[in-house]
Design an enzyme around this catalytic site. Structure first.
Site, PDB file in Angstrom:
ATOM      1  N   GLU A 253      83.399 -32.051 -37.032  1.00  9.85           N
ATOM      2  CA  GLU A 253      84.107 -33.294 -37.923  1.00  9.85           C
ATOM      3  C   GLU A 253      83.339 -34.579 -37.794  1.00  9.85           C
ATOM      4  O   GLU A 253      83.390 -34.942 -38.842  1.00  9.85           O
ATOM      5  CB  GLU A 253      84.999 -33.640 -36.996  1.00  9.85           C
ATOM      6  CG  GLU A 253      87.000 -33.938 -37.337  1.00  9.85           C
ATOM      7  CD  GLU A 253      87.759 -34.011 -36.491  1.00  9.85           C
ATOM      8  OE1 GLU A 253      88.416 -33.292 -37.660  1.00  9.85           O
ATOM      9  OE2 GLU A 253      88.271 -35.432 -36.117  1.00  9.85           O
TER      10      GLU A 253
ATOM     11  N   HIS B 170      77.454  -8.564 -26.481  1.00  9.62           N
ATOM     12  CA  HIS B 170      78.681  -7.066 -27.208  1.00  9.62           C
ATOM     13  C   HIS B 170      79.135  -7.201 -28.231  1.00  9.62           C
ATOM     14  O   HIS B 170      80.023  -6.289 -28.528  1.00  9.62           O
ATOM     15  CB  HIS B 170      78.541  -6.646 -26.189  1.00  9.62           C
ATOM     16  CG  HIS B 170      77.996  -6.717 -24.692  1.00  9.62           C
ATOM     17  ND1 HIS B 170      78.007  -5.323 -24.378  1.00  9.62           N
ATOM     18  CD2 HIS B 170      78.233  -7.650 -23.793  1.00  9.62           C
ATOM     19  CE1 HIS B 170      76.956  -5.555 -22.841  1.00  9.62           C
ATOM     20  NE2 HIS B 170      76.732  -6.336 -22.893  1.00  9.62           N
TER      21      HIS B 170
ATOM     22  N   LYS C  63      96.811 -32.207 -45.553  1.00  9.43           N
ATOM     23  CA  LYS C  63      98.391 -32.294 -45.164  1.00  9.43           C
ATOM     24  C   LYS C  63      98.517 -32.984 -46.075  1.00  9.43           C
ATOM     25  O   LYS C  63      99.886 -32.364 -46.794  1.00  9.43           O
ATOM     26  CB  LYS C  63      97.469 -33.806 -44.079  1.00  9.43           C
ATOM     27  CG  LYS C  63      96.684 -33.697 -42.478  1.00  9.43           C
ATOM     28  CD  LYS C  63      97.076 -35.108 -42.773  1.00  9.43           C
ATOM     29  CE  LYS C  63      96.202 -34.456 -41.591  1.00  9.43           C
ATOM     30  NZ  LYS C  63      96.152 -36.350 -40.257  1.00  9.43           N
TER      31      LYS C  63
END
Ligand code: PA5
Length: 444
Positions: A286, A307, A421
Site C-alpha cells: 500500500e 513443496h 468502494k
C-alpha cells in the site's frame, strides 16, 4: 537484536550499487525527520514509540483487564491496517494450539475484514455460546466491512448482556472526532481510544489499534514498545548508513528493483510468522504500489511452501528476490527421537534439535535459491518475543518510509484503495451515488 545480512543479495549487484544509495537514503531520512517529504501529514509513526508513556500503557492494560475479566472471547472488528498488526503480533507470540486449551485470557477473534456471509454467520453461531466483547477499530469509522460486522456484533452483545452491560465490554478505537464509530462510541458511552490523525492505518500497530488487542491476548505491550523504541534509536539518521538496518534494507531492495527484480518474497521458517507476511505485504504494497511503480510484495511460509511455490522460486521467471525472516533461538526444546528399527532412516538425526533441521533447511534453501538466481536478504531476530517483534515492526516501518521516498512515491497515501468502494457503493445504491449507479449500470 535484529541482524541484517545482505551479502547473498549484494553479490548480484555491482560493487558500488549499495553505496550509491547512501546519499539518497540520507536525503530521505532528512525529509522524514524534517517533515518535508511527500505525505508529511502522516509521519506520526516515526517518533511514536519514544512518545509512548508508562501512563498510556497502564491505560491500555486497564482496559485489557476489564475485557479479560468479562469475556471468554473478544472480537477485533477491523480491516487492513486496523487489524493486520494485532493479528501478526498475537499469532507470533501465542501458543499455536492455545485455542484447544483452557486459558486465562480471552480468545481473540478477527472479523470486519471480509464480507463473507458464512464467516459472519458461523462467528455469530459461536459467539452465542460464550461471553464476548468487541474492540471496534476503524480510523475513518465508516469502512463498510467493519461497520456491517460491528452492527451484527453490537446487536448480539446487547441481546446477551443488555445495553448497559454490553457498553462495558465494547471498546472503540477510532478518530478523535469524525466518523460513525466515534459518534456511536460517544453516544453509547463506550471506552474509546484515539488513532492519531497523523498515523496511517498500516503504520498504526503501535497505537491502541494494535496495543489493545495484544494486551487483551495477555502479551506484554511495554516490552513490545521497548523493542520499537530501541529500534527507533538504531535507525535514526545519525546512525552510519551501513550500521542502520532500515537504511540498508531500503537501499538494497531499491537497488534490486532497479536491476529488474520486481517481486520481493518475504519468507519465514516459523508458522507463527505467517501473519508477519500479511502485515508486511500491506505495509509495503500500500505504501509503494502507485504511480505505475513498486515492488510486488509476496510471502511464503517455509519449509511448507517449498513443496508448492518452491519450484517457481527456484526456477521460474528471474524477477524475484527473497527476504528471509529467521528466528535464532526457539522458545522450546524438542529433539528427534531415536528409533530402534530406523525404518525411515532418520537415526542420523536422533538427539538433534528440530530447530537444527529447520536451520539447515533454511541454509540449504538459501544456497539453492542463490544458485538459481534469487538474491537473498536475511533478517534474523534473536527470539520470538514481544521485544524482538517490536524491533522488527519499527525496522520495517522506517525502511518502508525511506524506501517509498527512494522510489519517489508518496509512501503514506493509498488513493487506489478507493476505486472498488466507489463501484460497490454505486452497485448497492448508496444514497449520494445516483450518478455513479447510472454510469456503472451502463457498463454491465
Ligand atoms: O492502511 C490503511 O490506511 C488502510 O488499510 C486502512 O487501515 C483500512 O482501509 C481500514 O480503514 P479504517 O481504519 O478507516 O476502517
Amino acid at each position: 537484536m535484529v541482524t541484517l545480512d545482505i551479502s547473498k543479495a549484494a553479490q548480484f549487484l555491482s560493487a558500488d550499487a549499495i553505496a550509491k544509495f547512501e546519499a539518497p537514503v540520507a536525503a530521505a531520512q532528512k525529509a522524514l525527520e524534517e517533515g518535508t517529504c511527500k505525505g508529511n501529514d502522516f509521519l506520526g509513526w516515526m517518533h511514536l514509540p519514544s512518545n509512548i508513556t508508562p501512563e498510556f500503557i497502564a491505560e491500555i492494560n486497564d482496559t485489557a483487564k476489564t475485557l479479560q475479566q468479562e469475556c471468554d472471547a473478544v472480537v477485533v472488528a477491523g480491516i487492513g491496517g486496523s487489524y493486520l498488526g494485532a493479528r501478526m503480533v498475537i499469532d507470533a507470540l501465542a501458543n499455536t494450539f492455545g485455542w484447544l486449551q483452557e486459558s486465562k485470557y480471552p480468545r481473540i477473534l478477527f472479523a470486519g475484514n471480509n464480507i463473507g456471509e458464512d464467516y459472519l454467520s458461523e462467528l455469530i453461531g459461536y459467539l452465542k455460546t460464550v461471553r464476548f466483547g468487541i474492540i471496534n477499530i476503524s480510523k475513518s469509522g465508516t469502512t463498510t466491512e467493519t461497520a456491517i460486522t460491528f452492527r451484527l456484533l453490537k446487536t448480539l452483545c446487547e441481546q446477551q448482556r443488555g445495553k448497559e452491560e454490553a457498553a462495558k465490554v465494547i471498546v472503540a478505537v477510532t478518530d478523535a472526532k469524525r466518523g460513525a464509530a466515534r459518534v456511536t462510541a460517544d453516544k453509547e458511552g463506550y471506552k474509546s481510544f484515539i488513532i492519531p490523525d497523523n498515523v496511517g492505518g498500516r503504520f498504526s500497530v503501535l497505537t491502541p489499534v494494535g496495543l489493545l488487542p495484544i494486551a487483551v491476548a495477555g502479551f506484554d505491550v511495554a516490552a513490545l514498545v521497548k523493542g520499537a523504541q530501541d529500534m527507533e534509536a538504531q535507525t535514526a539518521p545519525e546512525v552510519p548508513f551501513m550500521e542502520n538496518p532500515a537504511a540498508v534494507y531500503a537501499a538494497i531492495r531499491n537497488a534490486l528493483y532497479q536491476d529488474g527484480k520486481k517481486i520481493e518474497i518475504l519468507a519465514n521458517y516459523q508458522p507463527k510468522l505467517h501473519n508477519l507476511g500479511e502485515w508486511w505485504k500491506q505495509l509495503y504494497g500500500e505504501s509503494e504500489g502507485k504511480d505505475g511503480k513498486g515492488i510486488f510484495p509476496a510471502s511464503v511460509d517455509l519449509t511448507t511452501d517449498l513443496h508448492s511455490m518452491g519450484q517457481w522460486i527456484q526456477d521460474g521467471e528471474r524477477t524475484i528476490f527473497e527476504t528471509v525472516v529467521s528466528v535464532e533461538q526457539p522458545n522450546t526444546c524438542l529433539e528427534v527421537p531415536s528409533d530402534e528399527e530406523n525404518l525411515d532412516g532418520l537415526n542420523f538425526l536422533a538427539g538433534r534439535r528440530i530447530d537444527e533441521v529447520n536451520k539447515m533447511a533454511e541454509l540449504g534453501t538459501k544456497l539453492a535459491h542463490v544458485d538459481g538466481g534469487v538474491p537473498n536478504i536475511r533478517l534474523s531476530i534473536t527470539k520470538l518475543d514481544e521485544y524482538h517483534i517490536g524491533q522488527l515492526i519499527y525496522m520495517f516501518e522506517r525502511a518502508c518510509g525511506i524506501s517509498g521516498l527512494l522510489l519517489e512515491v508518496n509512501p503514506f497515501d493509498q488513493p487506489g484503495v478507493e476505486a472498488y468502494k466507489k463501484n460497490m457503493f454505486a452497485l448497492l445504491g448508496k444514497p449520494g451515488y445516483e450518478a455513479e449507479t447510472e454510469a456503472i449500470k451502463a457498463r454491465l
